[in-house]
Design a protein around this motif. Structure first.
Motif, PDB file in Angstrom:
ATOM      1  N   ASN A   1      39.345 -99.905 -22.924  1.00 20.48           N
ATOM      2  CA  ASN A   1      39.616 -98.674 -23.663  1.00 20.48           C
ATOM      3  C   ASN A   1      41.099 -98.467 -23.974  1.00 20.48           C
ATOM      4  O   ASN A   1      41.508 -97.406 -24.414  1.00 20.48           O
ATOM      5  CB  ASN A   1      39.085 -97.475 -22.877  1.00 20.48           C
ATOM      6  CG  ASN A   1      39.795 -97.346 -21.541  1.00 20.48           C
ATOM      7  OD1 ASN A   1      40.422 -98.294 -21.076  1.00 20.48           O
ATOM      8  ND2 ASN A   1      39.701 -96.182 -20.940  1.00 20.48           N
ATOM      9  N   SER A   2      41.908 -99.500 -23.711  1.00 22.49           N
ATOM     10  CA  SER A   2      43.344 -99.373 -23.969  1.00 22.49           C
ATOM     11  C   SER A   2      43.667 -98.905 -25.384  1.00 22.49           C
ATOM     12  O   SER A   2      44.481 -97.992 -25.564  1.00 22.49           O
ATOM     13  CB  SER A   2      44.053-100.686 -23.675  1.00 22.49           C
ATOM     14  OG  SER A   2      43.967-101.008 -22.317  1.00 22.49           O
TER      15      SER A   2
ATOM     16  N   HIS B   1      52.797-105.518 -34.041  1.00 22.70           N
ATOM     17  CA  HIS B   1      51.973-106.214 -33.058  1.00 22.70           C
ATOM     18  C   HIS B   1      52.277-105.682 -31.676  1.00 22.70           C
ATOM     19  O   HIS B   1      53.445-105.592 -31.285  1.00 22.70           O
ATOM     20  CB  HIS B   1      52.244-107.720 -33.102  1.00 22.70           C
ATOM     21  CG  HIS B   1      51.692-108.370 -34.328  1.00 22.70           C
ATOM     22  ND1 HIS B   1      51.675-109.725 -34.518  1.00 22.70           N
ATOM     23  CD2 HIS B   1      51.131-107.845 -35.457  1.00 22.70           C
ATOM     24  CE1 HIS B   1      51.140-110.015 -35.685  1.00 22.70           C
ATOM     25  NE2 HIS B   1      50.806-108.888 -36.284  1.00 22.70           N
ATOM     26  N   ILE B   2      51.219-105.354 -30.922  1.00 22.98           N
ATOM     27  CA  ILE B   2      51.436-104.765 -29.598  1.00 22.98           C
ATOM     28  C   ILE B   2      50.557-105.431 -28.543  1.00 22.98           C
ATOM     29  O   ILE B   2      49.471-105.948 -28.847  1.00 22.98           O
ATOM     30  CB  ILE B   2      51.149-103.247 -29.608  1.00 22.98           C
ATOM     31  CG1 ILE B   2      49.745-102.984 -30.189  1.00 22.98           C
ATOM     32  CG2 ILE B   2      52.191-102.490 -30.399  1.00 22.98           C
ATOM     33  CD1 ILE B   2      49.308-101.548 -30.047  1.00 22.98           C
ATOM     34  N   THR B   3      51.054-105.426 -27.316  1.00 24.30           N
ATOM     35  CA  THR B   3      50.217-105.826 -26.180  1.00 24.30           C
ATOM     36  C   THR B   3      50.330-104.714 -25.135  1.00 24.30           C
ATOM     37  O   THR B   3      51.302-103.959 -25.120  1.00 24.30           O
ATOM     38  CB  THR B   3      50.692-107.150 -25.552  1.00 24.30           C
ATOM     39  OG1 THR B   3      52.065-107.016 -25.180  1.00 24.30           O
ATOM     40  CG2 THR B   3      50.532-108.310 -26.499  1.00 24.30           C
TER      41      THR B   3
ATOM     42  N   LEU C   1      46.049-109.325 -28.230  1.00 29.13           N
ATOM     43  CA  LEU C   1      47.071-108.815 -29.150  1.00 29.13           C
ATOM     44  C   LEU C   1      46.424-107.867 -30.155  1.00 29.13           C
ATOM     45  O   LEU C   1      45.306-108.121 -30.634  1.00 29.13           O
ATOM     46  CB  LEU C   1      47.724-109.993 -29.869  1.00 29.13           C
ATOM     47  CG  LEU C   1      48.919-109.683 -30.766  1.00 29.13           C
ATOM     48  CD1 LEU C   1      50.138-109.293 -29.932  1.00 29.13           C
ATOM     49  CD2 LEU C   1      49.254-110.887 -31.632  1.00 29.13           C
ATOM     50  N   PHE C   2      47.098-106.788 -30.448  1.00 26.55           N
ATOM     51  CA  PHE C   2      46.572-105.834 -31.420  1.00 26.55           C
ATOM     52  C   PHE C   2      47.586-105.614 -32.535  1.00 26.55           C
ATOM     53  O   PHE C   2      48.794-105.691 -32.319  1.00 26.55           O
ATOM     54  CB  PHE C   2      46.281-104.498 -30.739  1.00 26.55           C
ATOM     55  CG  PHE C   2      45.142-104.577 -29.768  1.00 26.55           C
ATOM     56  CD1 PHE C   2      43.839-104.288 -30.190  1.00 26.55           C
ATOM     57  CD2 PHE C   2      45.351-104.946 -28.448  1.00 26.55           C
ATOM     58  CE1 PHE C   2      42.789-104.378 -29.300  1.00 26.55           C
ATOM     59  CE2 PHE C   2      44.298-105.048 -27.563  1.00 26.55           C
ATOM     60  CZ  PHE C   2      43.011-104.755 -27.981  1.00 26.55           C
TER      61      PHE C   2
ATOM     62  N   LEU D   1      52.435 -99.693 -23.198  1.00 28.25           N
ATOM     63  CA  LEU D   1      52.604-100.916 -23.997  1.00 28.25           C
ATOM     64  C   LEU D   1      53.589-101.874 -23.331  1.00 28.25           C
ATOM     65  O   LEU D   1      54.624-101.475 -22.807  1.00 28.25           O
ATOM     66  CB  LEU D   1      53.101-100.563 -25.398  1.00 28.25           C
ATOM     67  CG  LEU D   1      52.096 -99.822 -26.274  1.00 28.25           C
ATOM     68  CD1 LEU D   1      52.700 -99.551 -27.636  1.00 28.25           C
ATOM     69  CD2 LEU D   1      50.804-100.617 -26.420  1.00 28.25           C
ATOM     70  N   LYS D   2      53.221-103.158 -23.376  1.00 27.53           N
ATOM     71  CA  LYS D   2      54.083-104.183 -22.807  1.00 27.53           C
ATOM     72  C   LYS D   2      55.093-104.664 -23.854  1.00 27.53           C
ATOM     73  O   LYS D   2      56.259-104.868 -23.563  1.00 27.53           O
ATOM     74  CB  LYS D   2      53.200-105.339 -22.349  1.00 27.53           C
ATOM     75  CG  LYS D   2      53.909-106.431 -21.587  1.00 27.53           C
ATOM     76  CD  LYS D   2      52.853-107.318 -20.942  1.00 27.53           C
ATOM     77  CE  LYS D   2      53.354-108.725 -20.700  1.00 27.53           C
ATOM     78  NZ  LYS D   2      52.217-109.613 -20.389  1.00 27.53           N
ATOM     79  N   SER D   3      54.597-104.847 -25.062  1.00 26.53           N
ATOM     80  CA  SER D   3      55.511-105.297 -26.118  1.00 26.53           C
ATOM     81  C   SER D   3      55.161-104.648 -27.446  1.00 26.53           C
ATOM     82  O   SER D   3      53.992-104.361 -27.713  1.00 26.53           O
ATOM     83  CB  SER D   3      55.446-106.818 -26.262  1.00 26.53           C
ATOM     84  OG  SER D   3      54.204-107.203 -26.797  1.00 26.53           O
TER      85      SER D   3
END
Lengths: 314, 248, 368
Positions: free
Chosen positions: A269-270, A260-262, A228-229, A249-251
């Motif tokens: 390197n995402s 918050h992103i996944t 999670l970022f 991005l998934k979410s």
């Protein structure tokens, strides 16, 4: 032997049209502080009412303190303390009158168990002659807790005790619960506030009448599947809109001062790739960092899973 | 950005009940298109302040203009230029989605083509068109709240007052709700919101914190966190509210 | 016992801290009695009367003059035939007709007595009795006047005839009816509303999830209203005696005993209603519609049951207030003892026992 146990409990209303609880099973050990976390309408109150013998389940078996909630309801009623979601004391009776009344209802006196409620009661004692209806939210909640504790129950059921109460009172309240736990009282507490989950020993995340996950808060967090970022920039709302456009991005969910992103594909390197893709938008003070998920992240993730499986199921 | 246009201006506003100052000498301004978080502990005086701004309660002293109208004299004009939504009262549960929209639209002075257009628009935006003939009671809470908000701004008011609009709503819907708030703010509607979720305080452009009937702090979330040297708005709130004297 | 005491005390707190409840509890009966009492004791002035003078002699003329000069009456006209009497009443504003027979003066002075007929429109029984009394007074005064100058005993005998409502159903009938109505309304309304309020407030949830026997909850709800209803009965009775001048001819003890049975009956009805009603408003509505109407319709104090179609007469038998009304009327007005009313009391007691049993059985030990 667990202090509270549920096996395949189901409940519907309106002759089966509204499903409140679907096949719920879990158990709570003696002296445990167990949290039931979920939004309004998830089925929390139905579950509480079944355990406090106020409602009959459609199917399944449940026991509290070793007694069956259907057959042996009288035994349970002697042994549990219950604080319903809505403030349920006599508004026209004073603080003291309420407390004395509930003490006699439970065949005891305020004196007998005063040591248990002392810490809480001293905070409302200055207003003991005030009608309960004229107390502030936090005070009402403390009085209700005193009334639920007055007979030193084995199991304490608290249905959304902190809803509509400000942060300060909420923190105080959770401290009180920790003390009660230390006294050996088993506590089942429900809340719609995800941030309160970490204050429980174990939690059940409930949504749409189903339990999505049961475990310690730490364990639930560990089960979060993706790295999670957290990301932020000066203009958070345009950043949010931009992020939602991105395929990688998934979410994307906003969480206070960060989003918050996944990622769909978790490669090293995402994040850099993301920054590159955002470059065109020229966000100022762009910042991205890996973070540990919170219960709310987990809840959102589990909710989307649930929605998907329901969609596929139909 | 164009110069800030003030839509709420409050100077030394006070409300006294008997010898109890529910609101004491508060002053602040809210600008057009701003999302203004109005926070405070239970009993700090938030509700009383909002009632005065909505023209429901006459101040004891002080000056306040809402949407350019005086809170003492022009309460009817204020009411025509604001929207209001609270967690407690939002929609009629025993009316359908469409009936609620038409009713409130009518109350806010919309009619004919305008109401028709806004209704279609709203149903489409919330993806409620297939459910327009369902009773509101049968909708999930999150949908209700989104619908209630959309109805509160159906007449494109200058300001919309939201009193704990997201209480008890699930985390995904809560975020969708905030999307709606942002959209409204982008259209120039000023949003005046109270909440118990501190992450939502972060979404506000500026936040005021009421303690004991006074405004103890007012700034952007970032500045407030800086000022109190804490990591989250939750801690800012905690520090300020802890210092509160009164218990009611 | 401690539990029950504390419950009852709490219930009294509720009653005495809520001005609306207090108003309903005591204001309602007092207002009813006062309204009625006011209508009854109000002096009637310048009522239109008609005199039918067959005699047309000096005595009848003198008496007519006296009546015409009284503040209470206005002489509308003097007529001379029987048929005109009916016509005069039918016109509506004539309340009283005096009829002097032929040879009125002759009868009086030669035989020592003469009759004068007083015919009153008793469709309004209060006015009728009052006016009749006024007329009798004037006649008595006149008789005393002429007695002074006469050697022999003279007596003018008023013969009262009540038209349209010969039984003169009025105050005396009203009070027993009012007692039945007030007892029923107060008890049913108060118990059902107070229980439903606990449901609404959520306190019922806590009471259910406690070791308290549901029986204690029920008794605790019923007891205060039982006593308050007896207090109410006392107020209604005292006011009836003082204000309306009604005497209680039978045994007070018996009256209170039967009332207690009736109150119990009403309390169990209230309990039953509280089981169905989800909100205080619903409880109020059901109590009012469900209790007020049958009492007014079928207890016999407004509409005579004998005149109803047979099916309705049969229906009236299941209305407890009918039996209570009969009993109270007999005790208060006829002064009958237990021996004469035991049947009715027995019926009422059975009804009460039945309702009590049902309401205890139906009392919910869970939510919904």
């Amino acid at each position: 032997m667990p202090d509270v146990s549920l096996e395949n409990i189901s409940k519907t209303y309106n002759k089966g049209k509204t499903i409140a609880l679907r096949d719920i099973s879990f158990s709570i050990e003696k002296g445990e502080l167990f949290g039931l976390i979920g939004p309004d309408g998830a089925g929390k109150t139905s579950l509480f009412r079944i355990l406090t013998t106020l409602l009959l389940p459609d199917a399944g078996k449940a026991t509290v303190n070793g007694y069956d909630v259907v057959q042996q309801y009288r035994e349970i009623r002697k042994r549990v303390g219950y604080m319903p979601g809505k403030f349920s004391l006599y508004q026209d009776l004073s603080v003291e009158e309420n407390l004395n009344f509930f003490a006699t209802v439970f065949n005891t006196t305020v004196k007998e168990n005063y040591n248990l409620i002392q810490d809480i009661y001293v905070q409302i004692a200055p207003f003991k002659n005030r009608p309960a209806g004229k107390l502030s939210g936090g005070m009402k909640q403390k009085l209700a807790l005193c009334c639920a504790l007055i007979h030193r129950p084995e199991v304490l059921f608290l249905d959304e005790p902190t809803t509509g109460v400000d942060t300060v009172s909420r923190k105080d309240f959770w401290q009180m619960l920790q003390k009660l736990k230390a006294e050996g009282i088993t506590i089942l507490v429900s809340t719609p506030y995800m941030d309160e989950a970490s204050l429980c020993e174990r939690i059940a995340l409930i949504q749409n009448g189903s339990i999505m996950s049961i475990d310690t808060p730490q364990q639930i967090i560990q089960m979060y599947p993706d790295p999670l970022f957290a990301i932020r920039a000066e203009n958070m709302s345009t950043l949010l809109a931009d992020l939602r456009q991105l395929q990688l991005l998934k979410s994307v969910y906003s969480f206070g001062d960060y989003h918050h992103i996944t990622f769909v594909q978790n490669q090293e390197n995402s994040p850099q790739e993301l920054v590159q893709q955002l470059a065109q938008a020229q966000h100022l003070q762009l910042e991205i960092k890996p973070i540990t998920p919170g219960i709310e992240d987990c809840f959102i993730y589990l909710m989307t899973q649930q929605n998907e499986s329901q969609r596929n199921g139909n | 950005m164009s110069p800030k246009e003030t839509v709420i201006s409050v100077q030394h506003l006070t409300k006294k009940f008997g010898d109890f100052f529910a609101v004491y000498n508060i002053s602040f301004e809210v600008y057009k298109g701003e999302i203004f978080g109005f926070l405070g502990a239970n009993g700090a005086g938030k509700t009383t302040a909002i009632r005065m701004l909505c023209g429901l309660s006459v101040p004891t002293s002080g000056v306040a203009q809402v949407a350019g109208f005086d809170v003492y004299k022009d309460t009817e004009k204020i009411k025509a230029n604001i929207g209001y939504m609270s967690q407690k009262f939002s929609l009629y549960e025993d009316l359908t989605v469409l009936e609620n929209i038409r009713f409130f639209g009518g109350i806010y002075g919309l009619s004919g083509k305008k109401l028709q257009a806004q209704t279609t628009n709203l149903l489409e935006k919330l993806a409620l068109a297939p459910h327009k003939n369902k009773l509101v009671a049968s909708l999930p809470l999150g949908w209700k709240q989104k619908l209630a908000f959309s109805i509160a701004i159906i007449h494109e008011p200058v300001i919309v007052f939201l009193d704990e609009p997201t209480g008890g709503v699930d985390p995904i819907t809560r975020r969708q709700f905030w999307d709606l708030i942002y959209e409204a703010a982008d259209r120039g509607i000023t949003v005046f919101v109270t909440t118990h979720y501190m992450d939502e305080a972060e979404y506000c452009h500026r936040v005021s914190m009421m303690v004991d009937g006074k405004i103890a702090a007012l700034d952007t979330p970032a500045h407030l966190k800086n000022q109190y040297k804490v990591a989250s708005m939750d801690d800012v709130f905690y520090q300020l509210a802890r210092a509160a004297q009164r218990t009611e | 016992m401690q539990q029950l005491y504390s419950f009852v005390r709490k219930e009294f707190y509720h009653v005495f801290r809520d001005s609306k409840t207090l108003l309903m509890l005591f204001g309602l009966p007092i207002a009813q009695i006062l309204l009625f009492g006011f209508a009854l004791t109000n002096e009637i002035k310048n009522a239109n009367i008609v005199v039918c003078d067959y005699a047309n002699d000096n005595v009848s003329n003198e008496l007519i003059t006296q009546i015409a000069h009284s503040n209470n009456f206005t002489l509308a006209k003097i007529i001379h035939t029987q048929t005109e009497i009916e016509a005069a009443f039918e016109e509506g504003d004539i309340k009283l007709v005096l009829v002097f027979p032929n040879n009125f003066a002759q009868d009086l002075y030669h035989q020592g007595e003469a009759a004068v007929q007083i015919i009153a429109d008793a469709s309004d029984p209060n006015t009728a009795t009052t006016l009749t009394a006024y007329a009798q007074n004037i006649i008595r005064d006149y008789q005393q006047q002429i007695q002074r100058s006469a050697p022999q005993v003279l007596s003018i005998i008023p013969q009262v005839r009540m038209l349209y409502n010969p039984e003169l159903k009025g105050a005396t009938n009203f009070v027993p009816g009012l007692i039945a109505l007030v007892m029923l309304l107060i008890c049913v309304l108060m118990t059902s509303v107070s229980i439903v309020r606990e449901k609404e407030m959520g306190t019922m949830e806590i009471l259910l999830v406690s070791p308290t026997n549901p029986l204690v909850v029920i008794i605790a709800k019923a007891l205060p209203y039982f006593f308050l209803s007896l207090l109410n009965l006392t107020i209604v009775l005292l006011m009836s005696v003082w204000l309306l001048g009604i005497s209680i001819n039978g045994s007070l003890l018996l009256l209170y005993f039967v009332s207690s049975i009736f109150i119990l009956c009403a309390l169990s009805l209230g309990l039953l209603i509280s089981n169905i009603a989800a909100s205080q408003q619903a409880a109020m509505l059901i109590s009012l519609m469900g209790m007020l109407l049958p009492t007014v319709m079928f207890s016999g104090f407004m509409f005579p049951i004998e005149n109803m179609p047979v099916p309705l007469q049969i229906v009236s038998n299941i209305v407890p207030s009918k039996w209570f009304y009969i009993i109270v009327k007999d005790i208060m007005i006829k002064g009958t003892g237990f021996a004469a009313i035991w049947k009715e009391v027995l019926i009422l007691s059975f009804m009460t026992l039945f309702l009590l049993a049902v309401s205890f059985k139906k009392f919910k030990i869970r939510l919904s």
